[in-house]
Design a protein around this motif. Structure first.
Motif, short mmCIF file in Angstrom:
data_model
loop_
_atom_site.label_atom_id
_atom_site.label_comp_id
_atom_site.label_asym_id
_atom_site.label_seq_id
_atom_site.Cartn_x
_atom_site.Cartn_y
_atom_site.Cartn_z
N ALA A 30 14.87 -35.52 14.04
CA ALA A 30 15.24 -34.27 13.38
C ALA A 30 14.56 -33.09 14.05
O ALA A 30 15.18 -32.02 14.25
N ILE A 31 13.29 -33.23 14.43
CA ILE A 31 12.58 -32.14 15.12
C ILE A 31 13.20 -31.88 16.48
O ILE A 31 13.41 -30.72 16.89
N VAL A 32 13.49 -32.97 17.22
CA VAL A 32 14.11 -32.82 18.55
C VAL A 32 15.46 -32.13 18.43
O VAL A 32 15.80 -31.23 19.22
N ALA A 33 16.24 -32.56 17.44
CA ALA A 33 17.55 -31.94 17.26
C ALA A 33 17.41 -30.47 16.90
O ALA A 33 18.20 -29.62 17.35
N ARG A 34 16.40 -30.15 16.10
CA ARG A 34 16.18 -28.75 15.72
C ARG A 34 15.80 -27.92 16.94
O ARG A 34 16.31 -26.80 17.14
N ILE A 35 14.90 -28.45 17.77
CA ILE A 35 14.50 -27.72 18.98
C ILE A 35 15.68 -27.54 19.92
O ILE A 35 15.90 -26.44 20.49
N ASP A 36 16.47 -28.61 20.11
CA ASP A 36 17.62 -28.52 21.01
C ASP A 36 18.64 -27.53 20.48
O ASP A 36 19.21 -26.73 21.25
N HIS A 37 18.84 -27.55 19.16
CA HIS A 37 19.80 -26.59 18.59
C HIS A 37 19.30 -25.16 18.77
O HIS A 37 20.10 -24.25 19.09
N ARG A 38 18.02 -24.95 18.62
CA ARG A 38 17.47 -23.61 18.82
C ARG A 38 17.64 -23.15 20.26
O ARG A 38 18.02 -22.00 20.54
N ASP A 39 17.35 -24.06 21.23
CA ASP A 39 17.51 -23.69 22.65
C ASP A 39 18.95 -23.34 22.98
O ASP A 39 19.22 -22.34 23.67
#
Length: 468
Positions: A30-39
């Protein structure tokens, strides 16, 4: 399910390890997906900001394409938010489905022109580009702004690998920690198992070890010890019944056997002697029957094989018991006196109470003076009820009072053929009803037995039926 571990320790470890693995993996992803979505959102936002400058600078982009000697390092090269060579960005001007001008980093492979406006992601030559296309207000041109997002893809892969490594480490660390902790937590259960292995059929054997923590194991320990107590009580009762029956039945059975053998060897025995022999065998048979009945009652009491407690009216029970005793012993005079003005109630077993009262009445008649009197009194005082039965016989020395409540104990001067179980049965019923049996000298000089029982907390209306 055969694939599950057999031991509780292994199952707990596996379950917690799997749970932690799932939780850590989901949280990390979930954190990785959040970071990727933000980028990726940041990239789309930058592309939108850059494409807003297209209408103003389309002519300059065409001039730069027509004059390639223009200095890309000057101030004019940064008109698209830093889209310079080496910035991993690219701007293209599209007309008629063909690229008529472009400026920025050169792709490793040709990029196909966009077929529609808006955002798109293009993979070519090992590179991944994010593109935004928008038509210009003049000239029939379409402006496309592209950004190389390989760094974002690499960051996504790196973050995913980190999450996988952290998840694996968390799973291993959790499994190791839980394996050690469960060893401590399950020590009370191990103590119970070790204690259970040491238990034998010896009724005086050890109990399971007492456990205080955790609460569930403590409750299990108490429940198992209670079960063991009941089993041992039942076993002891069975053993005692067998031993008592074997000991006490030997003499009457031997007597019957001798009498039968005498009758067989002497077929011509006179009728009077034969009648006496038969009467002796009948007496021994009655003794055996009474003995077995008493032993069976004692065994049931020892094993606590008791029915549900009910409300009993003692006055009615005594009236019935005295009337029946008078018919069994017609030469004895029974006198019943009830001091209580209101009906007296106790909570208990009518059959057991009747058995205790019948034994007291019979003992008084059998051990009292021939053609004597038996005084029966019912009194109540301070929450207790007393049933006193006194005879006018020779009595029992004070030092023998306690011994008379033991099984198969008879008075030294008794003239009755009893089994020695009467007062033992009364004493057992007294304890089963949370009361006491007290022996003392009666006013007439004989034995007075007093059965003290707790009175019922709340009296019920008079007239409740009792069992005979």
């Amino acid at each position: 399910m055969r694939w599950l571990p057999r031991s509780l320790r292994s199952r707990i470890t596996a379950a917690v390890a799997v749970l932690v693995t799932v939780v850590v993996a989901l949280a990390g992803l979930a954190i990785v997906a959040r970071i990727d979505h933000r980028d990726r959102t940041d990239v789309d936002r930058q592309l939108a900001a850059r494409v807003e400058k297209g209408d103003q600078d389309a002519d300059k982009l065409l001039d730069q394409s027509a004059h390639p000697d223009t200095d890309e390092g000057g101030d004019d090269g940064d008109d698209y938010g830093g889209l310079l060579a080496g910035s991993q960005s690219l701007v293209r001007l599209i007309s008629g489905g063909k690229v008529v001008a472009q400026h920025g980093e050169t792709p490793t492979a040709p990029l196909p022109p966009p077929t529609r406006d808006g955002y798109r992601t293009v993979d070519t030559g090992g590179q991944t580009w994010r593109s935004l296309t928008r038509p210009l207000d003049t000239g029939g041109y379409r402006l496309e702004v592209l950004q190389d997002i390989d760094p974002i893809e690499r960051r996504l892969a790196d973050n995913t690998a980190i999450v996988a490594a952290v998840t694996l480490f968390a799973a291993l660390a959790t499994a190791g920690g839980v394996w050690l902790l469960t060893r401590i937590i399950l020590q009370p259960l191990e103590r119970l198992r070790t204690g259970a292995l040491s238990i034998s059929d010896d009724t005086a054997g050890p109990q399971l070890p007492a456990v205080d923590r955790p609460q569930e194991v403590a409750d299990l320990s108490r429940a198992l010890n209670s079960m063991l107590d009941q089993l041992r009580t039942s076993m002891e009762s069975t053993r005692r019944f067998t031993a008592d029956a074997g000991h006490e039945l030997r003499t009457p059975l031997t007597s019957i056997g001798v009498t039968l053998e005498t009758l067989q060897r002497n077929p011509g025995l006179p009728a009077s002697q034969r009648a006496r022999a038969l009467e002796a065998m009948s007496a021994e048979h009655r003794r055996i029957t009474a003995l077995l009945t008493g032993l069976q009652t004692l065994a049931r009491g020892d094993a606590h094989a008791l029915p549900e407690r009910t409300r009993v009216v003692l006055g009615e029970l005594l009236d019935t018991a005295v009337a029946h005793a008078a018919r069994r012993h017609p030469t004895t005079t029974y006198r019943l006196t009830a001091d209580a003005q209101t009906p007296v109630h106790v909570d208990g077993w009518p059959v057991g109470l009747r058995l205790a009262v019948d034994n007291l009445l019979d003992n008084a008649a059998l051990h009292g003076r021939p053609d004597g009197d038996v005084e029966v009194r019912l009194t109540r005082d301070a929450g207790t009820v007393r049933i006193s039965v006194g005879d006018d016989g020779p009595g029992i020395p004070a030092g023998r009072h306690h011994a008379m409540t033991e099984r198969f104990t008879r008075g030294a001067r008794t003239r009755s053929p009893g089994s020695g179980l009467g007062l033992a049965l009364v004493d057992q019923q007294a304890h089963l009803h949370h009361g006491t049996l007290h022996l003392d000298q009666s006013p007439a000089g004989g034995l007075e037995a007093t059965l003290t029982l707790p009175a019922a907390e709340k009296e019920e209306p008079h007239g409740q039926p009792t069992q005979d």
